[in-house]
Structure formats: C-alpha cells, structure tokens
Design a protein around this motif. Sequence first.
Motif, PDB file in Angstrom:
ATOM      1  N   HIS A 321       0.829  -1.207   0.000  1.00  0.00           N
ATOM      2  CA  HIS A 321       0.000   0.000   0.000  1.00  0.00           C
ATOM      3  C   HIS A 321       0.866   1.261   0.000  1.00  0.00           C
ATOM      4  CE1 HIS A 321      -2.949   2.877   2.041  1.00  0.00           C
ATOM      5  NE2 HIS A 321      -3.494   2.579   0.884  1.00  0.00           N
ATOM      6  N   HIS A 322       1.891   1.278   0.822  1.00  0.00           N
ATOM      7  CA  HIS A 322       2.792   2.429   0.880  1.00  0.00           C
ATOM      8  C   HIS A 322       3.428   2.691  -0.480  1.00  0.00           C
ATOM      9  CE1 HIS A 322       6.649   4.485   1.913  1.00  0.00           C
ATOM     10  NE2 HIS A 322       5.867   5.142   2.746  1.00  0.00           N
ATOM     11  N   ARG A 323       3.884   1.630  -1.139  1.00  0.00           N
ATOM     12  CA  ARG A 323       4.505   1.791  -2.459  1.00  0.00           C
ATOM     13  C   ARG A 323       3.502   2.342  -3.472  1.00  0.00           C
ATOM     14  NH1 ARG A 323       4.555  -0.936  -7.051  1.00  0.00           N
ATOM     15  NH2 ARG A 323       3.492  -2.787  -6.204  1.00  0.00           N
ATOM     16  N   LEU A 324       2.274   1.827  -3.448  1.00  0.00           N
ATOM     17  CA  LEU A 324       1.269   2.275  -4.407  1.00  0.00           C
ATOM     18  C   LEU A 324       0.890   3.736  -4.180  1.00  0.00           C
ATOM     19  CD1 LEU A 324      -1.054  -0.862  -4.528  1.00  0.00           C
ATOM     20  CD2 LEU A 324       0.477  -0.058  -6.348  1.00  0.00           C
ATOM     21  N   VAL A 325       0.773   4.136  -2.915  1.00  0.00           N
ATOM     22  CA  VAL A 325       0.444   5.541  -2.632  1.00  0.00           C
ATOM     23  C   VAL A 325       1.585   6.442  -3.075  1.00  0.00           C
ATOM     24  CG1 VAL A 325      -0.082   7.218  -0.822  1.00  0.00           C
ATOM     25  CG2 VAL A 325      -1.094   4.938  -0.730  1.00  0.00           C
ATOM     26  N   ARG A 326       2.814   6.062  -2.781  1.00  0.00           N
ATOM     27  CA  ARG A 326       3.977   6.844  -3.235  1.00  0.00           C
ATOM     28  C   ARG A 326       3.994   6.960  -4.750  1.00  0.00           C
ATOM     29  NH1 ARG A 326       8.094   9.471  -0.317  1.00  0.00           N
ATOM     30  NH2 ARG A 326       9.129   9.178  -2.315  1.00  0.00           N
ATOM     31  N   ARG A 327       3.712   5.872  -5.408  1.00  0.00           N
ATOM     32  CA  ARG A 327       3.703   5.871  -6.875  1.00  0.00           C
ATOM     33  C   ARG A 327       2.647   6.843  -7.407  1.00  0.00           C
ATOM     34  NH1 ARG A 327       1.515   3.078 -11.366  1.00  0.00           N
ATOM     35  NH2 ARG A 327       3.090   2.315 -12.814  1.00  0.00           N
ATOM     36  N   SER A 328       1.472   6.828  -6.811  1.00  0.00           N
ATOM     37  CA  SER A 328       0.410   7.728  -7.239  1.00  0.00           C
ATOM     38  C   SER A 328       0.803   9.183  -7.024  1.00  0.00           C
ATOM     39  CB  SER A 328      -0.880   7.426  -6.475  1.00  0.00           C
ATOM     40  OG  SER A 328      -1.404   6.171  -6.826  1.00  0.00           O
ATOM     41  N   LEU A 329       1.383   9.484  -5.871  1.00  0.00           N
ATOM     42  CA  LEU A 329       1.790  10.855  -5.583  1.00  0.00           C
ATOM     43  C   LEU A 329       2.802  11.356  -6.608  1.00  0.00           C
ATOM     44  CD1 LEU A 329       2.154  10.554  -1.711  1.00  0.00           C
ATOM     45  CD2 LEU A 329       0.449  11.929  -2.924  1.00  0.00           C
ATOM     46  N   PHE A 354       6.343  11.922   1.687  1.00  0.00           N
ATOM     47  CA  PHE A 354       6.436  12.556   0.371  1.00  0.00           C
ATOM     48  C   PHE A 354       6.592  14.066   0.517  1.00  0.00           C
ATOM     49  CE2 PHE A 354       4.297  14.477  -3.347  1.00  0.00           C
ATOM     50  CZ  PHE A 354       5.020  13.896  -4.385  1.00  0.00           C
ATOM     51  N   HIS A 355       5.836  14.668   1.419  1.00  0.00           N
ATOM     52  CA  HIS A 355       5.892  16.120   1.575  1.00  0.00           C
ATOM     53  C   HIS A 355       7.070  16.572   2.438  1.00  0.00           C
ATOM     54  CE1 HIS A 355       2.272  17.331  -0.539  1.00  0.00           C
ATOM     55  NE2 HIS A 355       1.676  16.252  -0.047  1.00  0.00           N
ATOM     56  N   ARG A 356       7.459  15.769   3.398  1.00  0.00           N
ATOM     57  CA  ARG A 356       8.536  16.207   4.283  1.00  0.00           C
ATOM     58  C   ARG A 356       9.920  16.006   3.660  1.00  0.00           C
ATOM     59  NH1 ARG A 356       7.079  18.240   8.729  1.00  0.00           N
ATOM     60  NH2 ARG A 356       9.250  18.310   9.436  1.00  0.00           N
ATOM     61  N   GLU A 357      10.090  14.955   2.888  1.00  0.00           N
ATOM     62  CA  GLU A 357      11.416  14.713   2.343  1.00  0.00           C
ATOM     63  C   GLU A 357      11.808  15.750   1.297  1.00  0.00           C
ATOM     64  OE1 GLU A 357      10.938  10.789   0.909  1.00  0.00           O
ATOM     65  OE2 GLU A 357      10.035  11.364  -0.996  1.00  0.00           O
ATOM     66  N   GLY A 358      10.838  16.368   0.662  1.00  0.00           N
ATOM     67  CA  GLY A 358      11.144  17.386  -0.345  1.00  0.00           C
ATOM     68  C   GLY A 358      10.918  18.798   0.142  1.00  0.00           C
ATOM     69  N   LEU A 359      10.653  18.952   1.444  1.00  0.00           N
ATOM     70  CA  LEU A 359      10.257  20.261   1.966  1.00  0.00           C
ATOM     71  C   LEU A 359      11.345  21.315   1.783  1.00  0.00           C
ATOM     72  CD1 LEU A 359       8.364  22.118   3.521  1.00  0.00           C
ATOM     73  CD2 LEU A 359       9.231  21.118   5.646  1.00  0.00           C
ATOM     74  N   GLU A 360      12.555  21.040   2.244  1.00  0.00           N
ATOM     75  CA  GLU A 360      13.606  22.057   2.196  1.00  0.00           C
ATOM     76  C   GLU A 360      13.972  22.416   0.760  1.00  0.00           C
ATOM     77  OE1 GLU A 360      16.935  21.101   4.623  1.00  0.00           O
ATOM     78  OE2 GLU A 360      15.745  20.934   6.469  1.00  0.00           O
TER      79      GLU A 360
END
Length: 424
Positions: A321-329, A354-360
Amino acid sequence: MAGRRTVSTTFTPAVHRRVGTLLAGVDAELARRYPGDPGTRQPVHTVYVPADAFGAGTVRAWGEEALAALDEHAPTAAAFAAVLGLPDALAGPVYERVRAKLEREPVEDLRVDFEDGYGVRPDAEEDADAARVAALLAAPGEEKQAPAGVGVRVKCLEAAVRDRGIRTLDIVLTGLLAAGGLPPGFVLTLPKVTYRQQVTALVRLLEEFERAHGAAAGRIGFEIQIETTQAILGADGRATVARLVEAGEGRVTGLHYGTFDYSAACGIDAAHQAPDHPVADHAKAVMQVAAAGTGVRLSDGSTNVLPVGGTEQVHDAWRLHHRLVRRSLARGYHQGWDMHPAHLPTRYAAVYAFHREGLERAAARLRAYVARSAAGNVMDEPATARALATHLLRGLDCGATDPGEVTALTGLGRDDLSRLAGRG
C-alpha cells in the motif's frame, strides 16, 4: 522623461481592438472550461463504508482500529520505518504525525456506499438505510474527528438499477434538507458511467431537486467514477472523459478511477488487477489530461490487499500500500481510495514522507523564484513555481507540515503561497 527611449510601432489601437474582438469567444471559452484549481483543500483519500455498516461512531472506530494496528504491528517509530523503508531522519516525525492524525482526523473524506459495497437488497431495507444515513449525515458529528468531506455513492444509471439509484438519491437528499440542509463538503458519486447522457441525466435530476426545494442552482456537485472502458474510449474511437466532464455542466468535482471494474472490463485476470497495471496507467493518464486546468480533481483507485492477519502478513500489505500511494503521488494523483482502517497508517505515512522529504528543496526553489534567483543549478519558471507552491499547500492541508516551518523556510505565509499557486 529624461533617458527614456522612443520605440517605433506599426499596429494601431484599432488593430489591437480587432484582435481582441476576434478572440473574445476563445477567451470566454477558456475561462469557462479551464477555470483552474478551485482553491480548496483536496483530501488525500476517500474511505468507502457500506451504508448498512455506517453509524455515528464509524469515523472514530476507523481511527481506533488504525491506531490498534500500529500498536500491534509497529509500536515504535523505528519499527514502522523499518517496515516501510523510511530514512532515519523521517522516522520520528512521520510516525508522530501519523499517530496524531489518526487521533485528530482519521478520515478526510467519507462516502457512504449504496452501490457495490452495499449490493442489491429489498427496497424496504434500502429505503430504511437511506433515511437513516441522511439523518446521521445531517446530525452534528464528532467535531474533533469529523471528515472534511462527506457524501454518498448511489447505484448507477443503467437500466437494471436506475430507479433504485434515483430513489435512494431522492431519500438521502430530501432527508438532508428536512434535517437542515446539506453538510459542508457534501458530494455525490456516480459510478459505472459509460455515456455522457448518463451524466446529463444526473444533472437534470439535481436541477429538478434544487428547483423543488428552492435551493441554489448548482449547489449539489458530483464525482464521476471512471470504471468502464467506454468512459475512456468511445465506440467512435474518440477519448470520452472530457465529454463526461462537459456533460456535467459545471457540477463535476472529481474523476475517481475504479481499479477493479476497469481492469475486469479490459480482461485483466483477477490476480493482476491493481492500480499500477499498465491498463490503469493508460486510463489515468487520459483522465489526467482531460481534467488538467478544469478544476476537476483526480483520485486513484484502491488496492484490495488488506492489512489483516499476522504481523508478517500485515507488514507485506503495508509495504504494498505504501509503495502504491507513493507511486500515485509521484504521478500527480494526490488522492486515492482506502478500503480498511489498517490502510490509514500507510496512507498518511506515504503522504507525510512525500511532503517532508522534499520540503527544504521545494522551499529553497520557491524562495529563489520569489527573489528572482536560481536555486543551485535550477532556474524555475512561473508554472513550476505554481507547482512548488501547490506542493507546499498540500503538505499544510493534510498535516504533513506546519505553517511556522514552511514560513521559516520560504519567507512566505499561506496567502502568499495561495497567490503563487493560483488558488482563488
């Protein structure tokens, strides 16, 4: 003015006016068809609950079950991160935010289902459930945990179930108005659409209802589920999704991909029906292009692999599920369906990471754009700045980030981000 250079031109003001007149119709059409983002929060998921199983404590129960799954199968941030492969720097912040979300707002968007999840039942039983659901949706909810969006999915408008679907729709809407009005964020879901005339028929039904009750015209919106091949490619070989949106006459709020109905219609064996199958990617790419700029939002489908059973089985389902959600995002689908309470931890974990790792990085690029400078070796254009601002707003909306940290990193407040994102 001293130092001002004089330039020569050929086109007279009359020429400008003639061009404006020539393109006035196009300007109006662009404004009508492509109004852009509606400027409101988009939920990260939609939860479907069969009408007979829906009750006043449903949302609270989903949150409690999701927390219980974490307690049993990943009781610490390190354990949860190990299952999902989260980096150490994200493990603590993501886990803490997931738990807080499950306590505060476990479900962002809820649909009470009278279609596949409910099945065919005696008319008296469905009548009673429809009336009960209307009363529950109209009643003051558990304010702390109430979903931002609620609605119902009725049966489709194909001949075999049409009258039943219309009757349930009537009972729910009439009951809601009798109890004080439609809840904030209320939306309908129209499944198994094959022809634009079915969309038009729902528009006419809603118009009739609004007139009968003196409600504001266009108040009731609806989502279209894309789960038939005809919704993607018509019998004449033309792409049809845009036609369905047009037939909605401004009422269509979303396009939701139906993983299993669409896969089955394409002849995909049950073992291979999934949101990442090539036929799913094709359908969703067509949906994405058709919806671009219209203000109609997209939702991916679901996985039917449930995180239940022993810990090893739950971990396998969580990783999937985590992989599929990441893929969709990553593919621009910021919403999806969740079928079980134990899907909620990995839904929020994927979204938050997804949002925190790319925040900076996103903040630095947007700050550089506003300052008219490059962020490292990247010089962004207005369209990318809109995407960066939208990304940051999505993180704020769902709780992945906080206003203070985003402002500290960008120098921008929420209103500034909304302006850059073209919201409102």
